[in-house]
Design an enzyme around this catalytic site. Structure first.
Site, short mmCIF file in Angstrom:
data_model
loop_
_atom_site.label_atom_id
_atom_site.label_comp_id
_atom_site.label_asym_id
_atom_site.label_seq_id
_atom_site.Cartn_x
_atom_site.Cartn_y
_atom_site.Cartn_z
N ARG A 92 -58.81 -54.79 80.08
CA ARG A 92 -58.63 -53.78 79.03
C ARG A 92 -59.76 -53.79 78.01
O ARG A 92 -60.02 -52.78 77.36
CB ARG A 92 -57.25 -53.93 78.38
N GLU A 113 -50.65 -67.35 77.78
CA GLU A 113 -49.29 -67.68 77.34
C GLU A 113 -48.34 -67.90 78.51
O GLU A 113 -47.25 -68.41 78.33
CB GLU A 113 -48.75 -66.60 76.39
#
Length: 181
Positions: free
Chosen positions: A63, A100
């Site tokens: 992105r 994460e």
């Protein structure tokens, strides 16, 4: 065009339990569907860096490529891609980092910098900071410096921006979301 944090935040869609339970994914695709919001984001970053000593734009897979290409074009700077392993031809350097929810590797072509460059790293968001930290290590390994790491969104509750600042990497984001937002 005046930057409006509310407009930007209203176009970031929270997706609970994606890609796994307990993770709230911040989806920026609605923001990219709004020409007004996209112009606000791009113009804000262009204004921030137009007179800076930045020599190269480093866009992080995937992105970050969307924003990086626009900023590199507008600032007339070379665009350097930081990709997932196995996506770049030629000689590359790689770095492993934790996200994460997993471990990953990032790579860059070994001839991306000659040494002494000032690199602006761009991605859509700062979460745990792992991707930005890996990119920064690769920049340093090639003799360049990170001028700043910038993103549309910061998720400060995940600690990434703090880790980056602790590693002497200046950070900048257009907005931040707490876990409860």
């Amino acid at each position: 065009m005046i930057f409006d944090e509310y407009t930007i935040k209203s176009l970031v869609r929270p997706v609970p339990d994606f890609p796994k339970a307990g993770v709230t994914f911040r989806d920026i695709t609605p923001l990219y569907r709004s020409p007004k919001a996209m112009r606000m984001v791009a113009d804000s970053l262009i204004q921030r860096y137009v007179e800076s000593p930045v020599t190269h734009i480093g866009a992080i897979d995937a992105r970050g490529f969307l924003l990086g290409a626009v900023i590199a074009y507008e600032l007339n700077k070379p665009l350097i891609l930081f990709r997932k392993v196995g996506k770049l031809p030629g000689d590359t350097l790689k770095d492993t980092y934790a996200t994460e929810y997993s471990k990953a590797e990032l790579e860059i072509q070994s001839d991306s910098f000659a040494g002494g460059e000032q690199v602006l790293l761009l991605d859509d968001l700062i979460a745990t900071g792992g991707t930005f930290l890996a990119a920064a290590r690769l920049v340093k390994q090639l003799g360049a410096s990170v001028y700043e790491a910038a993103a549309i969104i910061d998720l400060p509750d995940l600690g990434g921006s703090r880790k980056m600042q602790d590693a002497d990497i200046p950070t900048y984001s257009l907005c931040a979301f707490a876990d409860n937002e």
